[in-house]
Design a protein around this motif. Structure first.
Motif, PDB file in Angstrom:
ATOM      1  N   PRO A  69       1.016  -1.152   0.164  1.00 27.17           N
ATOM      2  CA  PRO A  69      -0.115  -0.066   0.008  1.00 27.17           C
ATOM      3  C   PRO A  69       0.910   1.341   0.077  1.00 27.17           C
ATOM      4  O   PRO A  69       1.998   1.214   0.414  1.00 27.17           O
ATOM      5  CB  PRO A  69      -0.907  -0.031   1.430  1.00 27.17           C
ATOM      6  CG  PRO A  69      -0.642  -1.569   1.642  1.00 27.17           C
ATOM      7  CD  PRO A  69       0.447  -2.266   1.184  1.00 27.17           C
ATOM      8  N   ALA A  70       0.328   2.308  -0.660  1.00 23.51           N
ATOM      9  CA  ALA A  70       0.895   3.389  -0.515  1.00 23.51           C
ATOM     10  C   ALA A  70       1.213   4.091   0.924  1.00 23.51           C
ATOM     11  O   ALA A  70       0.439   3.968   1.754  1.00 23.51           O
ATOM     12  CB  ALA A  70       0.358   4.673  -1.357  1.00 23.51           C
ATOM     13  N   PRO A  71       2.535   4.762   1.209  1.00 26.94           N
ATOM     14  CA  PRO A  71       2.698   5.365   2.460  1.00 26.94           C
ATOM     15  C   PRO A  71       1.657   6.332   2.670  1.00 26.94           C
ATOM     16  O   PRO A  71       1.226   7.051   1.621  1.00 26.94           O
ATOM     17  CB  PRO A  71       4.041   5.612   2.407  1.00 26.94           C
ATOM     18  CG  PRO A  71       4.386   5.660   0.868  1.00 26.94           C
ATOM     19  CD  PRO A  71       3.552   4.858   0.223  1.00 26.94           C
ATOM     20  N   PRO A  72       1.483   6.964   3.808  1.00 30.51           N
ATOM     21  CA  PRO A  72       0.537   7.922   4.089  1.00 30.51           C
ATOM     22  C   PRO A  72       1.037   9.215   3.405  1.00 30.51           C
ATOM     23  O   PRO A  72       2.321   9.233   3.541  1.00 30.51           O
ATOM     24  CB  PRO A  72       0.130   7.946   5.479  1.00 30.51           C
ATOM     25  CG  PRO A  72       1.215   7.126   6.242  1.00 30.51           C
ATOM     26  CD  PRO A  72       1.559   6.009   4.986  1.00 30.51           C
ATOM     27  N   ARG A  73       0.280  10.008   2.794  1.00 28.51           N
ATOM     28  CA  ARG A  73       0.848  11.549   2.402  1.00 28.51           C
ATOM     29  C   ARG A  73       0.985  12.368   3.540  1.00 28.51           C
ATOM     30  O   ARG A  73       0.269  12.205   4.565  1.00 28.51           O
ATOM     31  CB  ARG A  73       0.040  12.007   1.262  1.00 28.51           C
ATOM     32  CG  ARG A  73      -0.369  11.077   0.161  1.00 28.51           C
ATOM     33  CD  ARG A  73      -1.050  11.574  -0.924  1.00 28.51           C
ATOM     34  NE  ARG A  73      -0.196  12.419  -1.654  1.00 28.51           N
ATOM     35  CZ  ARG A  73      -0.530  13.253  -2.747  1.00 28.51           C
ATOM     36  NH1 ARG A  73      -1.663  12.952  -3.128  1.00 28.51           N
ATOM     37  NH2 ARG A  73       0.277  13.960  -3.464  1.00 28.51           N
ATOM     38  N   HIS A  74       1.987  13.115   3.612  1.00 25.27           N
ATOM     39  CA  HIS A  74       2.328  13.826   4.699  1.00 25.27           C
ATOM     40  C   HIS A  74       1.920  15.469   4.218  1.00 25.27           C
ATOM     41  O   HIS A  74       1.927  15.732   3.234  1.00 25.27           O
ATOM     42  CB  HIS A  74       3.821  14.131   4.993  1.00 25.27           C
ATOM     43  CG  HIS A  74       4.679  12.695   5.338  1.00 25.27           C
ATOM     44  ND1 HIS A  74       4.582  12.272   6.641  1.00 25.27           N
ATOM     45  CD2 HIS A  74       5.268  11.745   4.648  1.00 25.27           C
ATOM     46  CE1 HIS A  74       5.351  11.051   6.537  1.00 25.27           C
ATOM     47  NE2 HIS A  74       5.613  11.063   5.491  1.00 25.27           N
ATOM     48  N   ARG A  75       1.227  16.053   5.251  1.00 29.42           N
ATOM     49  CA  ARG A  75       0.643  17.291   5.291  1.00 29.42           C
ATOM     50  C   ARG A  75       1.806  18.391   5.354  1.00 29.42           C
ATOM     51  O   ARG A  75       2.747  18.030   6.184  1.00 29.42           O
ATOM     52  CB  ARG A  75      -0.287  17.465   6.255  1.00 29.42           C
ATOM     53  CG  ARG A  75      -1.424  16.586   5.927  1.00 29.42           C
ATOM     54  CD  ARG A  75      -2.454  16.621   7.224  1.00 29.42           C
ATOM     55  NE  ARG A  75      -3.227  17.825   7.193  1.00 29.42           N
ATOM     56  CZ  ARG A  75      -4.504  18.058   7.078  1.00 29.42           C
ATOM     57  NH1 ARG A  75      -5.457  17.281   6.830  1.00 29.42           N
ATOM     58  NH2 ARG A  75      -5.153  19.509   7.151  1.00 29.42           N
TER      59      ARG A  75
END
Length: 80
Positions: free
Chosen positions: A70-76
């Motif tokens: 799965p894609a890593p979480p996107r950072h804000r």
């Protein structure tokens, strides 16, 4: 006599929709990749939902395909 199905196309045909995949396929000037979730696959093509759009790839152009994590979480961005 029908031609044998190449292993990458066989993988895509048997994969469950929704899994995350990377598909390498031939284009006019070489090769490109589609990374995203497998939406559908039939006898002639597969559809991969990338971040930008759904990409419909003819199976005869596929040279490699595999499941990826799965894609890593996107950072804000940090607030200033």
């Amino acid at each position: 006599m029908s031609q044998p199905v190449p292993p990458p196309a066989r993988f895509l045909s048997s994969a469950a929709p929704g899994i995350r995949v990377v598909v390498r396929y031939r284009i006019e000037d070489g090769f490109t990749d589609a990374l995203g979730n497998l939406v559908a696959c039939d006898a002639g093509s597969c559809t991969v939902r990338t971040r930008r759009a759904d990409v419909v790839i003819p199976l005869e152009r596929v040279v490699a395909a595999k499941e990826v994590p799965p894609a890593p979480p996107r950072h804000r961005p940090a607030a200033h």
